[in-house]
Design an enzyme around this catalytic site. Structure first.
Site: not given
Ligand code: UT7
Length: 320
Positions: A110, A244, A274
């Site tokens: 990520c 994020h 996500n």
């Protein structure tokens, strides 16, 4: 010399899966997912390929930047798993958009977009490039266990891109890694060797959610504090935070541990879940195009993920 961001773009699959639809597949419900994560829906690939989404995001970013593929000096794709083992996803993007420059992939889960920005900054500092394309794409839906309610509700598919040009807008950037395969791990899953003596594992995501949660809340606040310090600024100088988008509770906890008002945090986790390395650049693109981000703003971006990795940076936004 560092760089300026000249343009951004995003691409997500057409199919939107709601929490209610997920509740027909695993024992979960909209209320649990919303209160524990802030996620309401996510985009999932059906007909779209990884390469198609990368190319769509790349072309939108090039158009936004007013840059042609022929002008690119480098393409970096951040992804955990491209379409093929080889060629790299970067090379597939180069072929499809008609560029001729060097291209490669970087895997920092990520945190991939921020790792790619730091790599690009090195190329600019050495005066090796004038225009760089970064594409961040992850297709988690094909590597999550759709029978595991503790993980399958969290992720979505998507890609986003940024075109960088010469400039001085990167004010600081800080990467970290703590090697850890217990918190998050996705095995390869296939081994064609008749000689290999270990058992094959399914290529699905394994995650110790609570461990990652603790790591993430600390990482986000500490990462932003450090990047602000290294930029020689105060937290009050940060106009927009692009965190994020993994879980709204992680973002809220990080905000409480920082001296940056919560309303400066851009959040779209409700609509995408996500999306791994695409999460920060999708949010950046939406913040830019919705007017949340204004010319001259100081942005803090921060990501965390498998590795375990983190990336934090402070940027000036000089795009109109
Ligand atoms: O990019 C990095 C990727 N990873 C992350 O960011 C993940 C970070 N971690 C998290 O976001 C959170 O830890 C989760 C969202 C994964 C879990 O939230 P939590 O509040 O820590 O829940 P929990 O794991 O402590 O589970 C609480 C309860 C459990 O039931 P019992 O044992 O209390 O009876 C779970 O079995 O919730 C249950 N549960 C669910 N219930 C309904 C777990 N998943 C679900 C679900 N629906 N989808």
């Amino acid at each position: 010399m560092s760089f300026s961001i000249l343009g951004t773009g995003k691409a997500v699959p057409a199919y939107v899966m709601t929490n209610d639809e997920l509740s027909t597949m695993v024992e979960t419900n909209d209320e649990w997912i919303r209160t524990r994560t802030g996620i309401g829906e996510r985009h999932i690939c059906k007909s779209e390929t990884i390469t198609e989404l990368c190319v769509e995001a790349a072309n939108k970013a090039l158009e936004d930047a007013g840059v042609t593929p022929a002008e690119l000096d480098l393409i970096i794709c951040s992804t955990m798993r491209g379409e093929n083992v080889t060629p790299s996803q970067g090379c597939m993007i180069q072929k499809e958009i008609g560029a001729t420059c060097a291209a490669f992939d970087v895997n920092a889960a990520c945190s991939g977009f921020i790792y790619a920005l730091d790599i690009a900054a090195g190329f600019f500092a050495r005066k090796k490039v004038k225009k760089v394309l970064i594409v961040s794409m992850d297709n988690l839906s094909n590597i999550i266990d759709w029978t595991d309610r503790s993980t399958c509700v969290l992720f979505g598919d998507g890609g986003a891109a940024a075109v960088l040009g010469e400039g001085d807008d990167l004010l600081s950037i800080h990467l970290t890694a703590v090697g850890n395969d217990a918190a998050i791990r996705i095995p390869h899953g296939t081994n064609s060797s008749p000689f290999y003596e270990h058992e094959e594992e399914r290529a699905v995501l394994h995650m110790a959610g609570n461990e990652v949660y603790k790591f993430a809340t600390a990482a986000m606040a500490n990462g932003i504090k450090r990047a602000v310090d290294e930029a020689g600024l105060q937290q009050s100088n940060v106009d927009v935070v692009i965190p994020h988008q993994a879980n709204i509770r992680i973002i809220n906890t990080a905000a409480k541990n920082l001296d940056i008002p919560r309303e400066r945090f851009f959040c779209n986790v409700e609509h995408y879940g996500n999306t791994s390395s695409a999460s920060v650049p999708i949010a950046l693109d939406e913040a830019s195009k919705s007017g949340f981000l204004k010319k001259g703003d100081i942005i803090a971006m921060c990501a965390f993920g498998g590795g375990l990795t983190t990336g934090s940076c402070i940027l000036r936004w000089s795009k109109d």
